[in-house]
Design an enzyme around this catalytic site. Structure first.
Site, mmCIF file in Angstrom:
data_model
loop_
_atom_site.group_PDB
_atom_site.id
_atom_site.type_symbol
_atom_site.label_atom_id
_atom_site.label_comp_id
_atom_site.label_asym_id
_atom_site.label_seq_id
_atom_site.Cartn_x
_atom_site.Cartn_y
_atom_site.Cartn_z
ATOM 1 N N GLU A 265 0.832 -1.209 0.000
ATOM 2 C CA GLU A 265 0.000 0.000 0.000
ATOM 3 C C GLU A 265 0.862 1.252 0.000
ATOM 4 O O GLU A 265 1.914 1.295 0.655
ATOM 5 C CB GLU A 265 -0.875 0.090 1.267
ATOM 6 C CG GLU A 265 -1.740 -1.108 1.531
ATOM 7 C CD GLU A 265 -2.929 -1.238 0.613
ATOM 8 O OE1 GLU A 265 -3.297 -0.232 -0.039
ATOM 9 O OE2 GLU A 265 -3.493 -2.343 0.542
ATOM 10 N N THR A 266 0.378 2.254 -0.704
ATOM 11 C CA THR A 266 0.908 3.614 -0.567
ATOM 12 C C THR A 266 -0.254 4.491 -0.115
ATOM 13 O O THR A 266 -1.332 4.461 -0.730
ATOM 14 C CB THR A 266 1.490 4.125 -1.898
ATOM 15 O OG1 THR A 266 2.597 3.289 -2.271
ATOM 16 C CG2 THR A 266 1.983 5.558 -1.767
#
Length: 288
Positions: free
Chosen positions: A46-47
């Site tokens: 995830e970002t």
């Protein structure tokens, strides 16, 4: 253009364990397509993108921010570990002075607060319902082969299937299980499963005493073969194990290779507090 970016290992206090997330601080609006491009470039599960909601907002003083999460492939509606990471950047790096931070997200408002050396996330609690084996038999076989399954549940809100292995198994059995999650895609015929949780009751004796339950989490449907530590899966696991164990306070361990620990507390308002520690391992700037 320069964007401050951080890599934070969530649900651990040791660098290079737990679940890593990238966190971007957006001083200004970012073109829609750049969110995905950056997440693909970072190539972590995830970002997270923290944005200001009003002109004049400040990462050190304001208490409410927008938050979005992207995998390398797409935007997702909820991500626990990247929310923990985002709160850590605001509390620890930006030295945000508020006791509680509120994030406006696709899953509604999520709150994060600091309690001693943990950050506590206030997440939705998702109920599970009994699942008929026949419907998902091929998927179960692909996941655990001929191992004994003690219980099978489905969470319609999150599209997660919870597979509880027999209490006769030790934690090491779950840890050492070789899972080829890519095979889940063809084995899952119903179209209703988007995440598979394997879970095992904790052992109150032996060298690993103290954890109420163990789990591993697989989401090849989102391009994620195995997730190291999953906040959203614990929003499902918490309701299940609370009911099974008759407890509202629990300590959980996700036994992926990186591993991570989560402190769980069911609230009276039908939600769940999930607490974890963090380690910041990278600070820098994106330039483009």
């Amino acid at each position: 253009m320069q964007i401050p970016i951080f890599t934070v290992d969530a649900f651990t206090n040791r660098p290079f364990s737990g679940n890593p997330a990238a966190v971007c601080l957006l001083e200004n609006d970012l073109d829609e397509d750049l969110h995905q491009k950056i997440a693909t470039e970072m190539n972590l599960s995830e970002t997270a993108f923290i944005r200001k909601l009003h002109p004049g907002d400040d990462f050190t003083k304001s208490s409410c921010f927008g938050l979005r999460w992207f995998t390398p492939a797409n935007e997702v509606p909820l991500c626990g570990h990247a929310t923990l990471a985002a709160a850590a950047v605001l509390f620890h790096i930006q030295k945000n002075t508020n006791s509680v931070l509120t994030f406006v997200t696709l899953s509604g408002e999520l709150k994060a607060r600091q309690v001693e050396d943990h950050i506590v996330l206030d997440l939705p609690l998702y109920l599970t319902y009994p699942q008929v084996l026949q419907e998902v038999q091929e998927l179960i076989k692909a996941a655990v082969g001929d191992m004994i399954v003690q219980d099978l549940r489905y969470s319609p809100d999150t599209k997660k299937l919870l597979v509880r292995l027999s209490d006769a198994y030790e934690r090491s059995v779950l840890e050492e299980l070789q899972v080829s999650a890519q095979r889940f895609l063809s084995a899952e015929k119903t179209g209703k499963v988007k995440g598979l949780i394997l879970t095992l009751k904790g052992n109150s004796s032996g060298k690993h005493k103290g954890h109420d339950f163990y789990s591993r989490y697989f989401a090849p449907w989102y391009g994620l073969l195995e997730d190291p530590v999953t906040g959203s899966a614990h929003a499902v696991l918490s309701s299940y194990w609370s009911e099974q164990l008759g407890k509202k306070e629990m300590l959980a361990f996700q036994c992926s290779r990186r591993g991570g620990e989560l402190k769980i507390s069911l609230r009276n308002d039908g939600r769940v507090d999930i607490a974890g520690q963090i380690a910041v391992v990278l600070k820098g700037n994106l330039t483009f």
